[in-house]
Design an enzyme around this catalytic site. Sequence first.
Site, PDB file in Angstrom:
ATOM      1  N   HIS A   1      -7.878  -5.600  -0.042  1.00  0.00           N
ATOM      2  CA  HIS A   1      -6.425  -4.947   0.090  1.00  0.00           C
ATOM      3  C   HIS A   1      -5.197  -5.274   1.058  1.00  0.00           C
ATOM      4  O   HIS A   1      -4.096  -5.187   0.788  1.00  0.00           O
ATOM      5  CB  HIS A   1      -6.969  -3.361   0.488  1.00  0.00           C
ATOM      6  CG  HIS A   1      -5.726  -2.420   0.857  1.00  0.00           C
ATOM      7  ND1 HIS A   1      -5.019  -1.924  -0.646  1.00  0.00           N
ATOM      8  CD2 HIS A   1      -5.118  -1.824   1.582  1.00  0.00           C
ATOM      9  CE1 HIS A   1      -4.119  -1.191  -0.119  1.00  0.00           C
ATOM     10  NE2 HIS A   1      -4.070  -1.112   1.269  1.00  0.00           N
TER      11      HIS A   1
ATOM     12  N   SER B   1       0.850  -1.226   0.006  1.00  0.00           N
ATOM     13  CA  SER B   1       0.026   0.057  -0.221  1.00  0.00           C
ATOM     14  C   SER B   1       0.930   1.220  -0.021  1.00  0.00           C
ATOM     15  O   SER B   1       1.685   1.539  -0.760  1.00  0.00           O
ATOM     16  CB  SER B   1      -1.041  -0.021   1.203  1.00  0.00           C
ATOM     17  OG  SER B   1      -2.118   0.867   0.974  1.00  0.00           O
TER      18      SER B   1
ATOM     19  N   ASP C   1      -9.742  -5.072  -4.659  1.00  0.00           N
ATOM     20  CA  ASP C   1      -9.122  -3.979  -3.642  1.00  0.00           C
ATOM     21  C   ASP C   1      -9.824  -2.811  -4.022  1.00  0.00           C
ATOM     22  O   ASP C   1      -9.931  -2.247  -5.112  1.00  0.00           O
ATOM     23  CB  ASP C   1      -7.492  -3.920  -4.105  1.00  0.00           C
ATOM     24  CG  ASP C   1      -6.625  -3.118  -3.094  1.00  0.00           C
ATOM     25  OD1 ASP C   1      -7.453  -2.247  -2.264  1.00  0.00           O
ATOM     26  OD2 ASP C   1      -5.650  -3.283  -2.913  1.00  0.00           O
TER      27      ASP C   1
END
Length: 310
Positions: free
Chosen positions: A286, A160, A247
């Site tokens: 995610h 991320s 995601d």
Amino acid sequence: IYIAVPVIIKVCPSIQAKLVFLNFVRVPYFIDLKRPQDQGLNHTRNFYLQPEEGINIGVWHTVPSVMWREAQAKDAEWYDKSFQSSHPVILYLHGNAGTRYTNTQGLVLSSLGYHVVTFDYRGMLGGSPSEKGMTSDALFLYQWIKQRIGQKPLYIWGHSLGTGVATNLVRRLCDRGTPPDALILESPFTNIREEAKSHPFSLVYRYLPGFDWFFLDSITANDIRFASDENVNHISCPVLILHAEDDTVVPFQLGKKLYDLAAQSKSLNGHKVQFIPFPSSLGYRHKFIYKSPQLPHILSDFLSVPHPHV
């Protein structure tokens, strides 16, 4: 309220910076990061480094699973010597609102036979978070690790927001002529402006006239770019990108776009560049790619080595 929020952010751009880094959030909030053994992590050493005066970063070093039993109650000297084992090392860069404790991926990688070193970005223990500072801290820790492992493989893994830190770090290393052995990006974005515009929190304002001026320009005003799409043109090491199709935090298309740019990069010509999508049916979203039973095979295939613990 709808009008007041963008006005306040525009007048006080530092608020936007806090929303990017979320350094004031600790997930889970009740964890004492100073004592990993309290969470049953008796195979993890907690320590602190000072990249520059007044800045402390908390670091965790988790040894490979084959060393977990031996690691019980060992001191710092033992952990430093453990780097001399044949097992490769991963420097793990977590996302925002995370801490070194939330590195579930690190435990999975440790179980596969890797040393895993992760740290909290500045702002947790002192100082203010910034893209430049986070990248500088990552470089400091990378060099600290290299001093202890010699020629052993050292891979960089970002997740991320950590993918932005990772590509910044690897670009600097490649510019110096000392690239890492590989770069692994999990749920990456192209740059912070495109990610902010795609983030679910921006949905209610995305079609507001002046959205870029109110929100995105405020990010730029804080000197926050995380331009991975530019960085891939300066990186010269193998690159693996992992992204789940479902995601909702960092949209799948941003990871795919970054891969397409990397595949066309002249600096990456001759290096392996691979993209692994995970279907929505798997529900990895995610944060849960680490649950994939295929992950060990994906890594061993990409790195062209058998699992380290075998």
